[in-house]
Write an enzyme that holds these catalytic residues in place. Sequence first.
Site, PDB file in Angstrom:
ATOM      1  N   SER A 230       0.826  -1.195   0.000  1.00  0.00           N
ATOM      2  CA  SER A 230       0.000   0.000   0.000  1.00  0.00           C
ATOM      3  C   SER A 230       0.872   1.261   0.000  1.00  0.00           C
ATOM      4  O   SER A 230       1.801   1.357  -0.810  1.00  0.00           O
ATOM      5  CB  SER A 230      -0.955  -0.063   1.201  1.00  0.00           C
ATOM      6  OG  SER A 230      -2.102   0.700   0.971  1.00  0.00           O
ATOM      7  N   ASP A 325      -7.813  -6.202  -6.272  1.00  0.00           N
ATOM      8  CA  ASP A 325      -7.552  -5.108  -5.324  1.00  0.00           C
ATOM      9  C   ASP A 325      -8.579  -4.006  -5.596  1.00  0.00           C
ATOM     10  O   ASP A 325      -8.627  -3.468  -6.697  1.00  0.00           O
ATOM     11  CB  ASP A 325      -6.123  -4.595  -5.563  1.00  0.00           C
ATOM     12  CG  ASP A 325      -5.675  -3.558  -4.541  1.00  0.00           C
ATOM     13  OD1 ASP A 325      -6.534  -3.027  -3.810  1.00  0.00           O
ATOM     14  OD2 ASP A 325      -4.460  -3.284  -4.485  1.00  0.00           O
ATOM     15  N   HIS A 359      -6.628  -6.513  -1.716  1.00  0.00           N
ATOM     16  CA  HIS A 359      -5.562  -5.572  -1.352  1.00  0.00           C
ATOM     17  C   HIS A 359      -4.720  -6.047  -0.170  1.00  0.00           C
ATOM     18  O   HIS A 359      -3.497  -5.972  -0.189  1.00  0.00           O
ATOM     19  CB  HIS A 359      -6.179  -4.213  -1.015  1.00  0.00           C
ATOM     20  CG  HIS A 359      -5.171  -3.155  -0.683  1.00  0.00           C
ATOM     21  ND1 HIS A 359      -4.320  -2.614  -1.628  1.00  0.00           N
ATOM     22  CD2 HIS A 359      -4.875  -2.529   0.487  1.00  0.00           C
ATOM     23  CE1 HIS A 359      -3.546  -1.699  -1.050  1.00  0.00           C
ATOM     24  NE2 HIS A 359      -3.858  -1.641   0.236  1.00  0.00           N
TER      25      HIS A 359
END
Length: 420
Positions: A230, A325, A359
């Site tokens: 991230s 994601d 994600h």
Amino acid sequence: MEEMSSQVRLRLLPSARCLFDEPIQVKISRLKSRQVVTIKASSTDEKGVVFRSSATYRADGDGEIDLVRDASLNGSYVGVEPMGLLRTLTPNTLNTYFYKNKALEPHMVKFSVHDEEKHDRMLAEATNERLLMRDGVSRVPVKEGNFHGVLFIPPGEGPFPAVLDLCTFMSEKRASLLADKGFVVLAVPVFFEKPDISGKMHLDHYEEAVTFLKKLPQVGSKGVGVISRSKGGDIALSLAAFVPGIEAVVWINGCNANMGIPLFYKKRLILSPLMFNFSKVIPTDSGAKIIKYAIENPLDEKNKGSLVPVERAAGRFLFVASEDDLNWDSTAYVEAMVERLKRHGRSNFESVFYPAAGHLLEPPYGPFCPSALHGMLNFPVMWGGEPRTHAEVEVKLWKKIQEFLKTHLRCDDGHIKPRL
């Protein structure tokens, strides 16, 4: 004790104590032939939230159930899934993440067997103690200059390869589990408190962490590895591009551009921020939003100044993108980086794409989290991922990460530093 319940055996094999990232085998014996029972699991996270799961199984002719072999008939999951009870641990509130970030406290999971026919009467129970630190790993809080974090050192003399774990917010889980595998790991959060989106970020602070790692007497690798996901991903890319001594970068579901906050290095702006367009956020029924399409396109002319010049990096990259994601368009970002590296004649990368994964790729065997409050925004977001496939990917990826870091962070014997 009543006749049957004292007899039923619930065993966690090979042992009720294991590492967080190790599978266990749940076996039940001494049931009646073909008896139907419900197996329940529960665990309380670090915020005091209780997560629960359950699955119904039918014993074989010998009164035995083995979760490695047998299929769940109904409940939190259906079919053969040996670690299904852990994956499906769920709280009774929506958009809640399972917080297990402190390495010194094991992840405790209570398993119990209940009689379907007799008003859910409990027949047996056992507790699985899932450790984040194996025996002999040391944990040292570090506060130096402009960074603070937690250092994990494996047992033994070393020398060990060094890894900087850039977690978006402080978590010791991944770092401690990597230290269990023979890496010296320093976990440093990208954001120490609530992120100040109006402010600046300084790459120098993370460079200090890299320098600190390189100087440790236990470290034998020439350079340092970085693992990130991230927002940590673009910081990791920036370190590789601007700071010498980064040998290997694991980039998981991040961006190829500097997200959200201007990045400075040696007192000058090196990367402008890639911005968000909140009008493109998509609401869902659960109250969590999909933000994937709200991020501006990093390849647009006006955003060129936010793109990380990855071609400047000397080390190796492992790019990992989940195709489901819902937080970022990770797949497109990897494709753009690969194209850019090839255009500059570079081949210092490998990329893996995982269909149906979301994600939040983490070390394996934690509860799957479909949505949760976003640390940088003040609303919950959808992370994506088909739960069962996502869990399988976490197992595969965890092995791949270790192999990648071991391969590219070699320790030469000639590199042993004198003991202080």
